[in-house]
Design a protein around this motif. Structure first.
Motif, PDB file in Angstrom:
ATOM      1  N   LYS B 210      32.166  18.011 -38.766  1.00 17.75           N
ATOM      2  CA  LYS B 210      31.848  19.436 -38.887  1.00 17.75           C
ATOM      3  C   LYS B 210      30.527  19.820 -38.227  1.00 17.75           C
ATOM      4  O   LYS B 210      30.134  20.987 -38.261  1.00 17.75           O
ATOM      5  N   ILE B 214      29.156  23.586 -38.494  1.00 23.09           N
ATOM      6  CA  ILE B 214      28.251  24.016 -39.570  1.00 23.09           C
ATOM      7  C   ILE B 214      26.804  23.547 -39.384  1.00 23.09           C
ATOM      8  O   ILE B 214      25.921  23.939 -40.147  1.00 23.09           O
ATOM      9  N   ASP B 217      22.163  20.333 -40.880  1.00 24.23           N
ATOM     10  CA  ASP B 217      21.642  20.500 -42.246  1.00 24.23           C
ATOM     11  C   ASP B 217      22.770  20.614 -43.267  1.00 24.23           C
ATOM     12  O   ASP B 217      22.740  19.989 -44.327  1.00 24.23           O
ATOM     13  N   ASN B 218      23.750  21.415 -42.902  1.00 28.76           N
ATOM     14  CA  ASN B 218      24.886  21.570 -43.812  1.00 28.76           C
ATOM     15  C   ASN B 218      25.685  20.278 -43.941  1.00 28.76           C
ATOM     16  O   ASN B 218      26.225  19.966 -45.003  1.00 28.76           O
ATOM     17  N   ASN B 220      24.410  17.261 -43.765  1.00 24.41           N
ATOM     18  CA  ASN B 220      23.642  16.401 -44.670  1.00 24.41           C
ATOM     19  C   ASN B 220      23.808  16.829 -46.125  1.00 24.41           C
ATOM     20  O   ASN B 220      23.956  15.990 -47.023  1.00 24.41           O
ATOM     21  N   ALA B 221      23.829  18.146 -46.336  1.00 23.24           N
ATOM     22  CA  ALA B 221      24.035  18.650 -47.693  1.00 23.24           C
ATOM     23  C   ALA B 221      25.397  18.197 -48.215  1.00 23.24           C
ATOM     24  O   ALA B 221      25.536  17.768 -49.364  1.00 23.24           O
ATOM     25  N   GLU B 222      26.388  18.276 -47.337  1.00 21.99           N
ATOM     26  CA  GLU B 222      27.737  17.871 -47.745  1.00 21.99           C
ATOM     27  C   GLU B 222      27.787  16.382 -48.062  1.00 21.99           C
ATOM     28  O   GLU B 222      28.435  15.954 -49.022  1.00 21.99           O
ATOM     29  N   GLU B 225      26.424  15.839 -51.404  1.00 18.30           N
ATOM     30  CA  GLU B 225      27.436  16.269 -52.367  1.00 18.30           C
ATOM     31  C   GLU B 225      28.509  15.194 -52.569  1.00 18.30           C
ATOM     32  O   GLU B 225      29.010  14.984 -53.664  1.00 18.30           O
TER      33      GLU B 225
END
Lengths: 454, 454
Positions: B210, B214, B217-218, B220-222, B225
């Motif tokens: 992705k 996205i 940063d997103n 890494n956030a995912e 999670e």
């Protein structure tokens, strides 16, 4: 965990050699279909059961393969049916779809569904598998291909003449000597009228069909058994005895059926079709067979059946005219005439007579031997050039023992083997070996192309 | 009685124009398969459910179309299952067969069943429909064709190089500009090893995939999670950041994965494949994509995915190497590599870019107008000569109004119309009209052949 795998009874895997042979048959038929202006369509393997049920008689309904509804198929089903072992009614509640049983009903459905997009007369061909839950036996499969061509929306006898020529051309290309048997449903109706027993027409044709096998006396006995009056049997005798050339037989039939309007029309149609193809010239032997019925309820005019002359096998192609293909789907007045080639039987005939051409073997033409990374690198460049010249070629992927690689080429009947070792690499050439003659020579790629294409 | 006919949702009829276009795709792929030495097989539409079940995951089992046993399917079934609405277990008691879901499992079954007749390495191709009880949506059908080529019984990377060239050749012939994305399962295993979370490899690839959409940063956030430790995420950053040309990226990857044996092997394999095809020359754009996974559990080495460059559409071809195709059927150690062309998506690409050649229209070349019995008789003789010269031709079967007949030729885009009236008959010639230019001239059959063939 390991299972011993198998396939459902009555179905087949087709190996590369079988595929090459089958493709030879399908390609031949397809090419002739196109030459005659037929256009290809395909319909889904699955049709709604509402489309299929009731079209093939009670027996046919049983032979349909039905597909279980997805998900919770029991929801909404009447469980009392299970208690009562009423599997027939339960089927209609848990299955909405079935596999197509032939190409005719899907074609009729197609014509009705797409009638506003179609140009009539519509000449379509269709080559697809069909499925029947029949008891499998020699030559009878649960999955087999049909090859159909039909013209709908025209009642001209030109179509019959075209189809007979098409049949002649297909078998001439396949080099199979055939006899085309002709009849006309109206002639059969005329005979029934003549003897005053229209409801007995099926019994009559079934009995007549056996004359060659059981003789006239036994046929007459059978007709009596089937409830024909002595008077009717007497009236039938001259019809059973018609003889001679096609035109002689047509003459006899004409005078015998003179009092029946429909019978006379049938004879007239037969005459037109016969003279139409005779003027154009037919390689096949044409035959008139008043016992020919082929699904009588379906055909309304010309009836056609093809047999191979040089091998004993059932009919290899059949067809005829129908007046109301699409009536059951709400579109009446669509007359048509069609022909269906039996690919599996044709396959058996070609096998029996060993009539496959070399091209039907369809193999790779050259294999490069693999001696390791460097040699394979050079080989693959040459390989690419051969392929660019349209030559089917491959390289043995592993640097295995020479014997193993040659064994592979041998087993696959690859006619040429190319060897690129150290010596050849430095010269940018290959040692090309003819696997049939054993000859080999050191050649450039260009020379190799020339030799292989010869 | 009349029904309004329809077909099951998610299935399609193919009209003559659609068939011509589809055949153009299939013929192109088939020709290249043969050029590369692949041999065709076909397997039955129905397989035993014991062959299919458990091979596509739990979700796949649900998406199999199951065929109701013939006859009294309730005999021997446990009726308590009906009472308890346990349709899952009931299914296995009333259905023995299912429709094939892909070509890979039937191929594995074929290899095991026929292993004693086969020559290894076995290069097979297969072009057949498959069926999935998926929810139908745009571009997703319940019946669709797969076109697969596989080489089994060889772990040489020569096979990968061959398949990439084959893919290049197919799309070059179809005039579709493509990007081929490459990855290697061992590289993914190396990454998992590196960050100490082998069980998270699927989560990692899904997230990495992705990045373009996205941002890092997103992603890494995912990853956080999905349960990746901060340390693991930090370790992953240089891998997410690799950049540059393929060889630059391979270099970065090599040093990043230097400590992982399997990862280093994956990079080495990628290098060999990339340099192998680059030496031979590729028209496609080659790309390295470490997020490429494509059914990770299945592939063990090279992973391949193809996208069209000039139209936004999902992947149009994919494949890769697997180490244990036939293990589940009791034959272990059969390594292979394969490629699957998505015919429906390729069809959409060709439509979107309007890339069909004229030949794909595939129509009749000449139509004879029908003026009645005598004229049709002469026309049919000429028609036969045209067909003997290989020209697809037809005669309008009925002596309908001229306007209707010309309308038919027009609607079917037939380029020439031949008119044989009284005058022409006496001269044994035809008036040949070019439907595009409107030009017409009185010509003999021989002259007509020359004009039409031009």
């Amino acid at each position: 965990m390991a299972q011993k795998p198998s396939i459902p009874k009555g179905t087949r895997d087709f190996s590369p050699i079988e595929m090459a042979r089958r493709n030879y048959i399908f390609d031949t038929i397809r090419e002739v279909f196109k030459l005659y202006g037929f256009k290809q369509i395909e319909t889904p393997a699955m049709e709604n059961l509402s489309t299929l049920m009731g079209k093939y008689g009670e027996e046919g309904d049983k032979l349909l393969f039905k597909i279980l509804n997805s998900g919770d198929f029991l929801r909404g089903a009447d469980k009392a049916l299970v208690e009562n072992d009423d599997y027939v009614h339960l089927t209609s509640q848990i299955c909405e779809k079935g596999l197509r049983y032939d190409l005719t009903v899907p074609f009729a459905r197609y014509v009705v569904q797409h009638r506003n997009e179609l140009q009539f007369p519509f000449k379509r061909f269709q080559i697809q598998p069909v499925w029947r839950a029949d008891r499998p036996q020699k030559g009878r499969y649960r999955e087999f291909y049909q090859c159909d061509a039909d013209i709908v929306g025209s009642d001209s006898l030109v179509n019959e003449i075209e189809l007979l020529q098409l049949v002649d051309e297909v078998f001439s290309r396949l080099k199979i000597n055939i006899t085309i048997k002709l009849n006309n449903r109206k002639v059969l109706a005329g005979i029934a009228e003549l003897i005053g027993a229209p409801e007995k027409i099926i019994d009559i044709t079934v009995a007549i069909d056996k004359i060659d096998k059981i003789g006239i006396d036994n046929v007459n006995a059978e007709l009596r058994e089937r409830g024909l009056s002595d008077e009717a049997i007497v009236t039938l005798q001259p019809i059973l005895a018609i003889d001679g050339s096609i035109s002689e037989r047509l003459e006899q039939l004409e005078s015998l059926l003179a009092t029946s309007e429909i019978g006379a029309l049938g004879v007239k149609e037969l005459r037109e079709v016969v003279s139409g193809v005779e003027v154009l010239g037919l390689r096949a032997t044409l035959d008139l067979d008043v016992s020919l019925a082929r699904g009588l309820n379906y055909y309304t005019g010309t009836i056609i059946e093809v047999k191979a002359q040089d091998v004993v096998i059932g009919s290899i192609t059949g067809g005829g005219r129908y007046d109301n293909l699409t009536g059951v789907f709400g579109l009446s007045g669509v007359s048509g005439v069609g022909i269906s080639f039996g690919a599996d039987r044709i396959y058996d005939v070609l096998n029996a007579l060993d009539l496959y051409p070399d091209e039907a073997k369809d193999s790779t033409r050259v294999m490069f031997v693999n001696f390791g990374v460097a040699e394979a690198g050079t080989s693959m460049k040459m390989l690419k050039e051969l392929r660019n010249a349209g030559i089917a070629a491959e390289i043995y992927p592993d640097a295995a023992k020479m014997k193993k690689q040659m064994g592979y080429a041998d087993a696959l009947a690859i006619p040429f083997v190319a060897i690129v070792g150290e010596t050849e690499m430095t010269q940018n050439k290959m040692m090309l070996k003819n696997m049939v003659t054993g000859e080999q020579s050191l050649v450039s790629v260009e020379e190799a192309i020339e030799i292989i294409k010869k």
